[in-house]
Design an enzyme around this catalytic site. Structure first.
Site, mmCIF file in Angstrom:
data_model
loop_
_atom_site.group_PDB
_atom_site.id
_atom_site.type_symbol
_atom_site.label_atom_id
_atom_site.label_comp_id
_atom_site.label_asym_id
_atom_site.label_seq_id
_atom_site.Cartn_x
_atom_site.Cartn_y
_atom_site.Cartn_z
ATOM 1 N N TRP A 287 0.822 -1.216 0.000
ATOM 2 C CA TRP A 287 0.000 0.000 0.000
ATOM 3 C C TRP A 287 0.856 1.266 0.000
ATOM 4 O O TRP A 287 0.346 2.370 0.155
ATOM 5 C CB TRP A 287 -0.956 0.015 1.205
ATOM 6 C CG TRP A 287 -0.313 -0.357 2.497
ATOM 7 C CD1 TRP A 287 0.254 0.481 3.393
ATOM 8 C CD2 TRP A 287 -0.184 -1.678 3.030
ATOM 9 N NE1 TRP A 287 0.746 -0.220 4.456
ATOM 10 C CE2 TRP A 287 0.477 -1.551 4.263
ATOM 11 C CE3 TRP A 287 -0.557 -2.960 2.598
ATOM 12 C CZ2 TRP A 287 0.789 -2.656 5.061
ATOM 13 C CZ3 TRP A 287 -0.259 -4.051 3.387
ATOM 14 C CH2 TRP A 287 0.405 -3.889 4.603
ATOM 15 N N ARG A 288 2.174 1.095 -0.181
ATOM 16 C CA ARG A 288 3.039 2.274 -0.278
ATOM 17 C C ARG A 288 3.516 2.501 -1.700
ATOM 18 O O ARG A 288 4.414 3.317 -1.929
ATOM 19 C CB ARG A 288 4.243 2.120 0.659
ATOM 20 C CG ARG A 288 3.861 2.294 2.114
ATOM 21 C CD ARG A 288 5.064 2.181 3.021
ATOM 22 N NE ARG A 288 4.685 2.475 4.403
ATOM 23 C CZ ARG A 288 5.491 2.304 5.442
ATOM 24 N NH1 ARG A 288 6.725 1.864 5.256
ATOM 25 N NH2 ARG A 288 5.072 2.583 6.662
ATOM 26 N N GLU B 27 -5.622 0.963 5.680
ATOM 27 C CA GLU B 27 -5.769 1.449 7.050
ATOM 28 C C GLU B 27 -6.842 0.681 7.813
ATOM 29 O O GLU B 27 -6.688 0.403 8.997
ATOM 30 C CB GLU B 27 -6.088 2.951 7.052
ATOM 31 C CG GLU B 27 -4.916 3.831 6.636
ATOM 32 C CD GLU B 27 -3.698 3.652 7.531
ATOM 33 O OE1 GLU B 27 -3.845 3.204 8.679
ATOM 34 O OE2 GLU B 27 -2.588 3.941 7.066
ATOM 35 N N THR C 131 -4.295 -5.042 13.615
ATOM 36 C CA THR C 131 -3.888 -6.208 12.833
ATOM 37 C C THR C 131 -2.475 -5.975 12.305
ATOM 38 O O THR C 131 -2.166 -4.891 11.819
ATOM 39 C CB THR C 131 -4.855 -6.428 11.661
ATOM 40 O OG1 THR C 131 -6.186 -6.430 12.168
ATOM 41 C CG2 THR C 131 -4.582 -7.746 10.968
ATOM 42 N N LEU D 86 -9.361 -12.376 8.945
ATOM 43 C CA LEU D 86 -8.730 -11.130 9.404
ATOM 44 C C LEU D 86 -9.277 -10.679 10.751
ATOM 45 O O LEU D 86 -8.606 -9.963 11.493
ATOM 46 C CB LEU D 86 -8.957 -10.007 8.383
ATOM 47 C CG LEU D 86 -7.806 -9.635 7.452
ATOM 48 C CD1 LEU D 86 -8.146 -8.365 6.701
ATOM 49 C CD2 LEU D 86 -6.510 -9.440 8.225
ATOM 50 N N TYR E 97 -8.200 8.165 14.225
ATOM 51 C CA TYR E 97 -6.932 7.693 13.659
ATOM 52 C C TYR E 97 -7.004 7.563 12.139
ATOM 53 O O TYR E 97 -6.144 8.093 11.415
ATOM 54 C CB TYR E 97 -6.510 6.341 14.263
ATOM 55 C CG TYR E 97 -5.462 5.708 13.388
ATOM 56 C CD1 TYR E 97 -4.147 6.144 13.446
ATOM 57 C CD2 TYR E 97 -5.798 4.752 12.429
ATOM 58 C CE1 TYR E 97 -3.186 5.642 12.582
ATOM 59 C CE2 TYR E 97 -4.848 4.241 11.569
ATOM 60 C CZ TYR E 97 -3.549 4.686 11.652
ATOM 61 O OH TYR E 97 -2.616 4.204 10.790
ATOM 62 N N ASP F 262 -2.016 6.057 16.688
ATOM 63 C CA ASP F 262 -2.346 4.647 16.904
ATOM 64 C C ASP F 262 -1.509 4.131 18.074
ATOM 65 O O ASP F 262 -0.903 4.901 18.810
ATOM 66 C CB ASP F 262 -2.058 3.844 15.633
ATOM 67 C CG ASP F 262 -0.570 3.716 15.402
ATOM 68 O OD1 ASP F 262 0.167 4.636 15.799
ATOM 69 O OD2 ASP F 262 -0.123 2.685 14.861
ATOM 70 N N CYS G 62 11.190 1.151 18.322
ATOM 71 C CA CYS G 62 10.551 1.498 19.600
ATOM 72 C C CYS G 62 9.447 0.491 19.894
ATOM 73 O O CYS G 62 8.272 0.821 20.001
ATOM 74 C CB CYS G 62 9.998 2.924 19.547
ATOM 75 S SG CYS G 62 9.619 3.618 21.166
ATOM 76 N N CYS H 106 17.008 0.875 21.521
ATOM 77 C CA CYS H 106 17.336 2.293 21.615
ATOM 78 C C CYS H 106 18.630 2.638 20.890
ATOM 79 O O CYS H 106 18.798 3.765 20.403
ATOM 80 C CB CYS H 106 17.406 2.705 23.081
ATOM 81 S SG CYS H 106 15.825 2.499 23.928
ATOM 82 N N CYS I 146 17.928 3.952 17.537
ATOM 83 C CA CYS I 146 16.841 4.930 17.420
ATOM 84 C C CYS I 146 17.330 6.278 16.890
ATOM 85 O O CYS I 146 18.291 6.860 17.426
ATOM 86 C CB CYS I 146 16.169 5.136 18.772
ATOM 87 S SG CYS I 146 14.763 6.263 18.669
ATOM 88 N N CYS J 84 14.592 11.659 23.557
ATOM 89 C CA CYS J 84 13.752 10.737 24.339
ATOM 90 C C CYS J 84 13.976 10.906 25.834
ATOM 91 O O CYS J 84 15.032 10.558 26.368
ATOM 92 C CB CYS J 84 14.033 9.298 23.921
ATOM 93 S SG CYS J 84 12.897 8.116 24.670
#
Length: 356
Positions: free
Chosen positions: A20-21, A33, A39, A76, A116, A134, A188, A195, A198, A204
Site C-alpha cells: 500500500w506504499r 488502514e 492487525t 482477518l 486515527y 495509533d 521502539c 534504543c 533509534c 527521548c
DNA sequence: AATGCGGGGAC
DNA sequence: GTCCCAGCATT
C-alpha cells in the site's frame, strides 16, 4: 537537527516496502488502514493484495454481495470492518461520485472511520498535516515525552495528539506518520526497545531516565470470559447442516455447525438434541464425540465439544441455514474454529479413515 | 468512560 | 502462558 528531520531521514533509509506504499490512491490507502486496525502488517499483506484484485475501486466493492465481501475478509477478524468499509464505499459512490473526500468531517462521518483512520488517510493520501495516533504513536510519544498517564484514557490520547501536531513535519506529514509506524514496529517496540538504533534517541526523555520499558502505562487486560458450547455435526445424505450466526453476536454473519452454549456439561447431548429440534425442526440422535476445540478471542474463550449427529427427519430449511457437501468447505465463510472442524472432517473423509 | 469485537505472532 | 497489534462503534 529536529525530531522530525531525524525521523524522516531514518525513514528514507529504513522504511518498509509495503504493497500500500506503491502509490497514494486514497481508496487503497483507506483499505489498508482499515485492514491494519489492530492487525499486524504481515497478516494484512496477502488480504490486501487479494482484495485489490477483486475490488480495485470503490465501485466494485459497493456493488458486491456482503457474503462475498465477508469471504474476502475471512480470517482477518473484526468483521464489522468489512461491512463498514463496503457501506462507506457505497456512500462514496452515491454521494461523492466515487471520489474519496479530502475532508476530515466528511471522512469521519463515514462508517469505520474514526480519529486515527481519518488522520492517516488525510496525511498519507492528501498531504494534510493531521496526526494519526495509533498504538505505535502512543508508545513512542509516551516514551519521548515521558507521559506516565494511562494511554487508554482519552485524555492521554488527546495530549499525545497535541504533541504530534506540534512536531509533525510541515513538508511530509504523511511520511512522518508512516515513519512513526515503522519506528514503532522495528525500533521502539513494546518489550525491549532497540534504543541503540533509534534516530530520535536524543529527544527521548524515557531513555534519558532509563525507564523506556515502564512506558507506556496501561491497565492489565482482563481475563476472557469462558463458556462451553456443544456443536452438532449433522449429516444427512452426505451433506451437513450449517447456519449463519445471527447479528449482534460475536462472529455475526459467519457460518457454523449449529451450536448452543451449555451450562451443565453432563447433559450436553440432550441439550444439543433439543436445540436442534427447536431451532431447525430436525430430529437427530447425538452420537460419538468428534473433537473438542478451545478457541481464544481477546474477550472470550470458547470450549466447543463437537458431536456427530444422525439425522432422521425434517425437510424444512429455515433462513440462514443450508446443507453443504464437505467438499465445499473451502468456499464457506466459517465462524472461527468451525473452519478447522470442517477442514478436519474433510481431511478425514478423503483420507479414507484412520489408517495412514 | 467502558465494553464488545478476531486472530495470530513474538516472547 | 502474556502482550499487543496502523481502532471503531455503541452504550
Amino acid at each position: 537537527m529536529t525530531l522530525s528531520a531525524n525521523l524522516l531521514d531514518w525513514y528514507d533509509r529504513n522504511r518498509r516496502e509495503l504493497p500500500w506504499r506503491i502509490d497514494k490512491d486514497p481508496y487503497k490507502i483507506w483499505v489498508s488502514e482499515i485492514m491494519l486496525q489492530q492487525t499486524r502488517v504481515e497478516a494484512v499483506k496477502e488480504y490486501y493484495t487479494r482484495w485489490l484484485r477483486r475490488f480495485p475501486t470503490p465501485y466494485e466493492l459497493a456493488a458486491a454481495e456482503e457474503e462475498e465481501v465477508l469471504y474476502y475478509w475471512q480470517g482477518l477478524g473484526y468483521y464489522n470492518r468489512a461491512r463498514n468499509l463496503q457501506a462507506a464505499m457505497s456512500e462514496v459512490c452515491a454521494a461523492y461520485g466515487g471520489e474519496i473526500p479530502n475532508d476530515e468531517a466528511a471522512l469521519k462521518a463515514l462508517p469505520g472511520i474514526g480519529e486515527y483512520t481519518a488522520g492517516a488517510i488525510l496525511s498519507i493520501a492528501f498531504d494534510c498535516r493531521t496526526p494519526a495516533v495509533d498504538g505505535n504513536v502512543l508508545r513512542i510519544f509516551s516514551r519521548l515525552f515521558y507521559v506516565t498517564e494511562d494511554i487508554t484514557k482519552s485524555k492521554t490520547k488527546r495530549l499525545i495528539s497535541r504533541l504530534v501536531s506540534e512536531y509533525i513535519s510541515l513538508e511530509r506529514p504523511g511520511d512522518f506518520n508512516q515513519a512513526l509506524m515503522d519506528l514503532g514496529a522495528m525500533v521502539c517496540i513494546p518489550q525491549t526497545p532497540r534504543c541503540a538504533e533509534c534516530p530520535v534517541l536524543d529527544f527521548c526523555q524515557a531513555y534519558a531516565l532509563d525507564v523506556q520499558c515502564t512506558l507506556p502505562v496501561k491497565p492489565a487486560a482482563k481475563a476472557p470470559r469462558e463458556l462451553t458450547l456443544v456443536a452438532g455435526i449433522i449429516q444427512r445424505g452426505g451433506e451437513y447442516l450449517i447456519r449463519r450466526r445471527p447479528s449482534g453476536n460475536v462472529l455475526a454473519g459467519m457460518w457454523e455447525f449449529p451450536a448452543i452454549e451449555i451450562c451443565d456439561e453432563s447433559c450436553e447431548k440432550a441439550t444439543l438434541e433439543q436445540f436442534i429440534y427447536t431451532q431447525f425442526a430436525l430430529k437427530v440422535l447425538v452420537q460419538e464425540k468428534a473433537f473438542n476445540y478451545v478457541h481464544i478471542f481477546s474477550h472470550l474463550k470458547w470450549y466447543i465439544n463437537f458431536y456427530h449427529c444422525q439425522c432422521f427427519t425434517g425437510e424444512v430449511l429455515f433462513q440462514d441455514t443450508q446443507w453443504i457437501a464437505l467438499s465445499e468447505w473451502e468456499n464457506i465463510t466459517w465462524a472461527g474454529p468451525h473452519r478447522k472442524a470442517a477442514e478436519a472432517l474433510w481431511k478425514n473423509s478423503v483420507g479414507g479413515g484412520p489408517a495412514a
